[in-house]
Design a protein around this motif. Sequence first.
Motif, PDB file in Angstrom:
ATOM      1  N   MET A   1       2.707  -5.049 -13.682  1.00 38.55           N
ATOM      2  CA  MET A   1       1.809  -4.097 -13.024  1.00 38.55           C
ATOM      3  C   MET A   1       2.588  -3.405 -11.916  1.00 38.55           C
ATOM      4  SD  MET A   1      -1.757  -6.100 -12.469  1.00 38.55           S
ATOM      5  CE  MET A   1      -2.994  -6.271 -13.732  1.00 38.55           C
ATOM      6  N   PRO A   2       3.226  -2.318 -12.208  1.00 38.91           N
ATOM      7  CA  PRO A   2       4.104  -1.687 -11.217  1.00 38.91           C
ATOM      8  C   PRO A   2       3.376  -1.296  -9.927  1.00 38.91           C
ATOM      9  CG  PRO A   2       4.408  -0.727 -13.391  1.00 38.91           C
ATOM     10  CD  PRO A   2       3.211  -1.601 -13.484  1.00 38.91           C
ATOM     11  N   ASN A   3       2.052  -1.168 -10.035  1.00 36.94           N
ATOM     12  CA  ASN A   3       1.310  -0.835  -8.822  1.00 36.94           C
ATOM     13  C   ASN A   3       1.318  -1.973  -7.802  1.00 36.94           C
ATOM     14  OD1 ASN A   3       0.495   1.768  -9.067  1.00 36.94           O
ATOM     15  ND2 ASN A   3      -1.317   1.265 -10.277  1.00 36.94           N
ATOM     16  N   ILE A   4       1.477  -3.181  -8.317  1.00 37.39           N
ATOM     17  CA  ILE A   4       1.493  -4.330  -7.410  1.00 37.39           C
ATOM     18  C   ILE A   4       2.946  -4.725  -7.191  1.00 37.39           C
ATOM     19  CG2 ILE A   4       0.688  -6.680  -7.053  1.00 37.39           C
ATOM     20  CD1 ILE A   4      -1.572  -6.129  -8.960  1.00 37.39           C
ATOM     21  N   SER A   5       3.500  -4.345  -6.048  1.00 37.54           N
ATOM     22  CA  SER A   5       4.902  -4.650  -5.805  1.00 37.54           C
ATOM     23  C   SER A   5       5.046  -6.100  -5.350  1.00 37.54           C
ATOM     24  CB  SER A   5       5.487  -3.691  -4.765  1.00 37.54           C
ATOM     25  OG  SER A   5       4.771  -3.800  -3.565  1.00 37.54           O
ATOM     26  N   ARG A   6       6.273  -6.533  -5.259  1.00 36.20           N
ATOM     27  CA  ARG A   6       6.555  -7.925  -4.903  1.00 36.20           C
ATOM     28  C   ARG A   6       5.962  -8.322  -3.560  1.00 36.20           C
ATOM     29  NH1 ARG A   6      11.522 -11.461  -6.357  1.00 36.20           N
ATOM     30  NH2 ARG A   6      10.015 -12.779  -5.345  1.00 36.20           N
TER      31      ARG A   6
ATOM     32  N   PHE B   1       2.305   6.320  -2.199  1.00 37.78           N
ATOM     33  CA  PHE B   1       3.253   7.442  -2.251  1.00 37.78           C
ATOM     34  C   PHE B   1       4.336   7.285  -3.315  1.00 37.78           C
ATOM     35  CE2 PHE B   1       1.681   7.237   2.152  1.00 37.78           C
ATOM     36  CZ  PHE B   1       1.065   8.473   2.232  1.00 37.78           C
ATOM     37  N   HIS B   2       4.483   6.078  -3.872  1.00 34.70           N
ATOM     38  CA  HIS B   2       5.495   5.821  -4.904  1.00 34.70           C
ATOM     39  C   HIS B   2       6.890   6.259  -4.463  1.00 34.70           C
ATOM     40  CE1 HIS B   2       2.229   4.766  -7.552  1.00 34.70           C
ATOM     41  NE2 HIS B   2       1.623   5.860  -7.180  1.00 34.70           N
ATOM     42  N   GLN B   3       7.240   5.946  -3.230  1.00 36.79           N
ATOM     43  CA  GLN B   3       8.584   6.288  -2.748  1.00 36.79           C
ATOM     44  C   GLN B   3       9.268   5.026  -2.216  1.00 36.79           C
ATOM     45  OE1 GLN B   3       8.546   9.560   0.010  1.00 36.79           O
ATOM     46  NE2 GLN B   3       7.424  10.905  -1.383  1.00 36.79           N
ATOM     47  N   GLY B   4       9.066   3.936  -2.917  1.00 33.08           N
ATOM     48  CA  GLY B   4       9.724   2.689  -2.493  1.00 33.08           C
ATOM     49  C   GLY B   4       9.219   2.182  -1.162  1.00 33.08           C
ATOM     50  N   GLY B   5       7.957   2.464  -0.872  1.00 32.97           N
ATOM     51  CA  GLY B   5       7.378   1.950   0.372  1.00 32.97           C
ATOM     52  C   GLY B   5       7.506   2.905   1.535  1.00 32.97           C
ATOM     53  N   GLN B   6       8.209   4.015   1.304  1.00 34.34           N
ATOM     54  CA  GLN B   6       8.316   4.987   2.390  1.00 34.34           C
ATOM     55  C   GLN B   6       7.142   5.963   2.338  1.00 34.34           C
ATOM     56  OE1 GLN B   6      11.993   6.965   2.772  1.00 34.34           O
ATOM     57  NE2 GLN B   6      13.224   5.152   2.388  1.00 34.34           N
ATOM     58  N   THR B   7       6.905   6.621   3.445  1.00 38.07           N
ATOM     59  CA  THR B   7       5.950   7.726   3.424  1.00 38.07           C
ATOM     60  C   THR B   7       6.765   9.013   3.307  1.00 38.07           C
ATOM     61  OG1 THR B   7       5.962   7.920   5.820  1.00 38.07           O
ATOM     62  CG2 THR B   7       4.275   6.503   4.843  1.00 38.07           C
ATOM     63  N   PRO B   8       6.122  10.095   2.826  1.00 36.13           N
ATOM     64  CA  PRO B   8       6.872  11.347   2.659  1.00 36.13           C
ATOM     65  C   PRO B   8       7.451  11.837   3.976  1.00 36.13           C
ATOM     66  CG  PRO B   8       4.709  11.477   1.623  1.00 36.13           C
ATOM     67  CD  PRO B   8       4.725  10.220   2.410  1.00 36.13           C
ATOM     68  N   GLN B   9       8.555  12.542   3.852  1.00 38.97           N
ATOM     69  CA  GLN B   9       9.196  13.147   5.040  1.00 38.97           C
ATOM     70  C   GLN B   9       8.180  14.036   5.761  1.00 38.97           C
ATOM     71  OE1 GLN B   9      12.308  12.317   5.541  1.00 38.97           O
ATOM     72  NE2 GLN B   9      12.861  13.599   7.282  1.00 38.97           N
TER      73      GLN B   9
ATOM     74  N   VAL C   1       0.834  -1.198   0.000  1.00 36.12           N
ATOM     75  CA  VAL C   1       0.000   0.000   0.000  1.00 36.12           C
ATOM     76  C   VAL C   1       0.872   1.253   0.000  1.00 36.12           C
ATOM     77  CG1 VAL C   1      -1.781   1.269   1.261  1.00 36.12           C
ATOM     78  CG2 VAL C   1      -1.882  -1.218   1.137  1.00 36.12           C
ATOM     79  N   GLY C   2       1.977   1.181   0.721  1.00 35.17           N
ATOM     80  CA  GLY C   2       2.876   2.337   0.780  1.00 35.17           C
ATOM     81  C   GLY C   2       3.406   2.707  -0.589  1.00 35.17           C
ATOM     82  N   GLN C   3       3.838   1.718  -1.333  1.00 34.33           N
ATOM     83  CA  GLN C   3       4.362   1.955  -2.676  1.00 34.33           C
ATOM     84  C   GLN C   3       3.258   2.513  -3.573  1.00 34.33           C
ATOM     85  OE1 GLN C   3       7.074   2.138  -4.062  1.00 34.33           O
ATOM     86  NE2 GLN C   3       6.544   2.044  -6.240  1.00 34.33           N
ATOM     87  N   ASN C   4       2.087   1.914  -3.425  1.00 33.63           N
ATOM     88  CA  ASN C   4       0.961   2.300  -4.252  1.00 33.63           C
ATOM     89  C   ASN C   4       0.502   3.722  -3.969  1.00 33.63           C
ATOM     90  OD1 ASN C   4      -1.780   2.191  -5.418  1.00 33.63           O
ATOM     91  ND2 ASN C   4      -1.152   0.128  -5.783  1.00 33.63           N
TER      92      ASN C   4
END
Lengths: 526, 321, 365
Positions: free
Chosen positions: C323-328, B113-121, B108-111
């Motif tokens: 599907m880049p939205n679905i990560s590993r 914020f798109h920051q590799g699973g991080q939340t924004p600073q 969900v984090g990646q989806n």
Amino acid sequence: MPPQPGSPAGGAAFAPLAIELSGISKSFGAVQANRDIHLAVRRGTIHGIVGENGAGKSTLMSILYGFYEADAGEIRINGRATPIRDSQAAIAAGIGMVHQHFMLVEPFTVLENVILGAENGPLLRPSLARARTELTRLAKEYELQVDPDAVVGELSVGFQQRVEILKALYRECDILILDEPTGVLTPAEADHLFRILEHLKSEGKTILLITHKLREIMAATDEVSVMRRGEMVRTLTTAETSPAELAELMVGRRVLLRVEKTPATPGPVLLETRDLSLTDAKGVERLRAVSLEVRAGEILGIAGVAGNGQSELLEVLAGIAPATSGEVRLKGEPLDISRTTNADDRRRRGIAHVPEDRHRRGLVMPYQTWENTSFGYHDLPKFCAHLGLMKGDAMREDARGKIERFDIRPPDPNLKAANFSGGNQQKIVLAREIECGPDVLLIGQPTRGVDIGAIEFIHRQIVALRDAGKAIILVSVELDEIQALSDRIVVMFDGRVSGTRQAADTDERELGLLMAGIEPDKGAAA
Amino acid sequence: MELEILLQIAGSSLRLATPLLLACLAGLYSERAGIFDIGLEGKMLAAAFMAGAVAAVTGSAWVGLLAGIAASMVLSLIHGLASITLKGNQLISGVAINFLASGLTALVGQNWFHQGGQTPQLTAGGRFLALELPLTETLAPIPVIGPIYQHLISGHNILVYLALAAVPATWWVLFRTRFGLRLRAVGENPGAVDTAGISVVRLRYAAVLICGLLCGIAGAYLSTGMAAGFVREMTAGKGFIALAALIFAKWRPWPALGACLLFGFLEAIGIRYQGITIGSIVIPVQFMQALPYILTVVILAGFVGKAVPPKAGGRPYVKER
Amino acid sequence: MNTSLPRWVDLGLIPALNLTLAFLVAGLVVVFIGENPVQALRFLVVGSLGSSYGIGFTLFYATTFVFTGLSVAIAFHAGLFNIGGEGQAALGGIGATLVCLAVPWPHWTLALPFALLGAGLFGAAWAFLPGYLQAKRGSHVVITTIMFNFIASALVVYLLVNVMKVPGSMSPETRNFAPGTHLPFMHEMLGAIGITVAKTPMNLSALLALLAAFLTWVLIWRTRLGYEMRAFGFSEPAAVYAGIDPVKITVIAMVLSGAMAGMMALNVVMGFQHRLVLDYVGGAGFVGIAVSLMGRSHPLGVVLAAILFGILYQGGAELAFEMPNISREMIVVIQALVILFTGALENLVRIPMQRLFARSRTRAA
């Protein structure tokens, strides 16, 4: 029912009903534990409920106490219809219960146990203070002295039972249910309990006493109801009935607890113990210098109230409990009694063991019959090949033979033990332990929870084994069974042997005194 | 100088001990009620993520905290459903919850914020900042007391103080209230509670939810107090250290504080020094990291005072029959 | 409890329904993310089974999971929940690595038995203490194995950073093994008999995993030890009564379980990476829990479940690419849901089933 001025229940005969159960039914899965039960209990009486194990007494009382909910039927308390869905409703209706297995929190103090669920408010301090005063009063009034600050887990069983009664009284119950209260008590403690019950009755409280001991029913109750196989058979006035009549009602036909057997012809001593003592982890002395012997071709019965060391004795002999001191000799050779893991050694030496609890010990309930019929003997060459591979076919074939010879029903070697009736489960254990060809058979509670038909079969097998020249040690809490089967009887009390008698030379009265720790001869001499 | 370093380590220990303490007390409520919880880690992680994410979106640390608590409590309810209502295996449920949190937070984090699973600073408003207690300035010049007050007593965020306050509060609830009495009873003998007319189910759900609440605060502390945002797997085994501390403390509140401070101290040392030299022996940092677990095994083995868990723990309550 | 279910319901229908539930919820997660679950499933299946390349990777992962799944299953039969597979596998990696680096092996056939022994012994050693403490001191094996996972992790980091690292290198990994230790890859073996498949990490260990599953089956259902382990797992007092030593059985079950987990090193370290890297286990020890639960601790079930998880891991990687939205991490979510629904929430399906069958039985009666 005509009034009986002289009888103890005389005054109560016209008393209004405290409890009225009508049409109570309850089933657990396929088992119908209670079927259309009707019961009326008069206020201010002691009302006994008798029946064999599994007759449905405890289930019925648990329904009355709201522990289980009935599938059908109505409960009326003091004339008013009272639906009891949980224990809270039962307590509100003035019902208290002392369960067979105490419902106590062991690390809590007596006070904490007493107030649990009956606190005065969200904070503990006022509740504890009130309970302390109230407990002092109750203790004085009913001879129920207990240290309120003692940790319950450290109290003896008798005192724990007092705490249970105090719990009920603290909740100001009018109706007190006691489920098999004397099973774990010494005779003195039991007497004390019955005095308390009398006192409670005199204050107008109603008492329901569940037991399978007819002596207690005759001595303590005003009326008695008999249950059999989940049904209520009849309610009688105690003064107008006899133990024989009750026994007959309980089992459904005239009981003939006589076993056909010829006099014993004892041979040499096979197994003997000398000064066998056992102190358990809590520091309680379970066995105190027990010395006894059993000969070839002899059944030695061990009588006693449950919890007087018989179970521990059997376990030490079977190699699954360690003794603290003393010695055990088999045909003159000493046995290792220091470990809990000697059962395999015992079997190799020719001691077989039918344990008291077949569900926990004697059988692996999810195992199929063929796996159970060789359990404990599974490392014999006929069941186990080189490299530790099991011979499944040989085990199944062996199971088929045992099923046939011991009439185990249904005759299916692939059925799990859990799916057999109590009697057939016991036959599986017995078949295994007898057919291994032992020199000595240790057998505990051979007919507990077993139907009448199977009882006779099991008794015949035990006698046949004796006639084949084997030595048998029989532990049973059923004095009738001990008397019917034994050639010689050892009575145990408080971990020691309180007397040894030839079965033919003694009677129920004498054995009863020994079971209470009283030496009859000395009593007469004094 | 020496004192200052000492105080810095002490302050750092306290801050590192805080999430352990909150999670440890969370586990204490649950396990005292007879529900084993090896899912503390997962609940903390889920809370850390939700708190970080919502704080980033709303700019409010407090709203983030509430969101974190909510996430943790949802997982608690799943654990309750599995172990109380459906009488399932509590350990397996805990394992599942840890994985669920681990997977969902990253996914969900990646989806989101798109920051590799991080939340924004997080900005200042989105974080729980260190509080300067009154009188710090006044006391500062006084030797010893001044620095102690400045570095150790003052200068932490509000959740640190909350965690410390939770210790006596838990003790009081457990040993001085009706609820606490019943909670302890249900973990020892649910049958006694049931026959006393109290609902075992309700009591256990209450315990499990309190556990969720405290794990939620612990998680929020990680992402909005200690750090400025959520990072993947940021709990990094803290939930298990908390579990270790709980066993170490033998399920008692005050010893739990001691155990968490000890484990926090070990972590602080490990962060500050890459290995400690005592004479000619170098103790590697990895040993310091493993020490909480080693100590717990020693305690569990009963060589230093046996840890006996609540008697009815781990088993669902089934009326016998 | 009293209502026993038919075998096909108990072993077939209920696990199938539980699994369906798990995947339904996983589908919902995909919908929540804003992707089409059917499309996602297609990518997953095609990515894992659509080519010899995909299948090779799928079976490579599955091989690992067979080892860790069997590890959990063996302990389960003795009533022990070993969640220390992660640490035991990590130690197994050390064991296999030490063997491979210690001797300049001329050929893998010579190296394999010793590596097997090394991996197994190290894995077993790491499970021994939790087993012993459980048996002798009553220390709950679940908690001690969790602790041992963390201790193992610290130990391996220490060894790789301070002891086994290539001098002068920055990365925490050992030097490469000599070619004489490399297990043959599946594409090489198949190539030798004229079948051409894509190059994948799948190697000889896959066959070893099948052998391990078979031997586990023999152990559990055909040997005295297995008979005693199951008896002990069902009832300790009964086991004691039958002369079975609880300490011995607990320790043996844990040691066998740990050895099995350790052997995953053959597949990954000896068969593919040819050196030991940090965290080579990568959660496979935990996947073993899901695999064992799903496979009902039966070796055949474990193999099937391991393949399913192999599909998830390989297909999941492809899915994340498409599907880049679905990560590993979607794999971890599915894994969690499988554990949840087939393990913890099993009664969600079982209780209604029991009611259903009890009712139909009373009606029939």
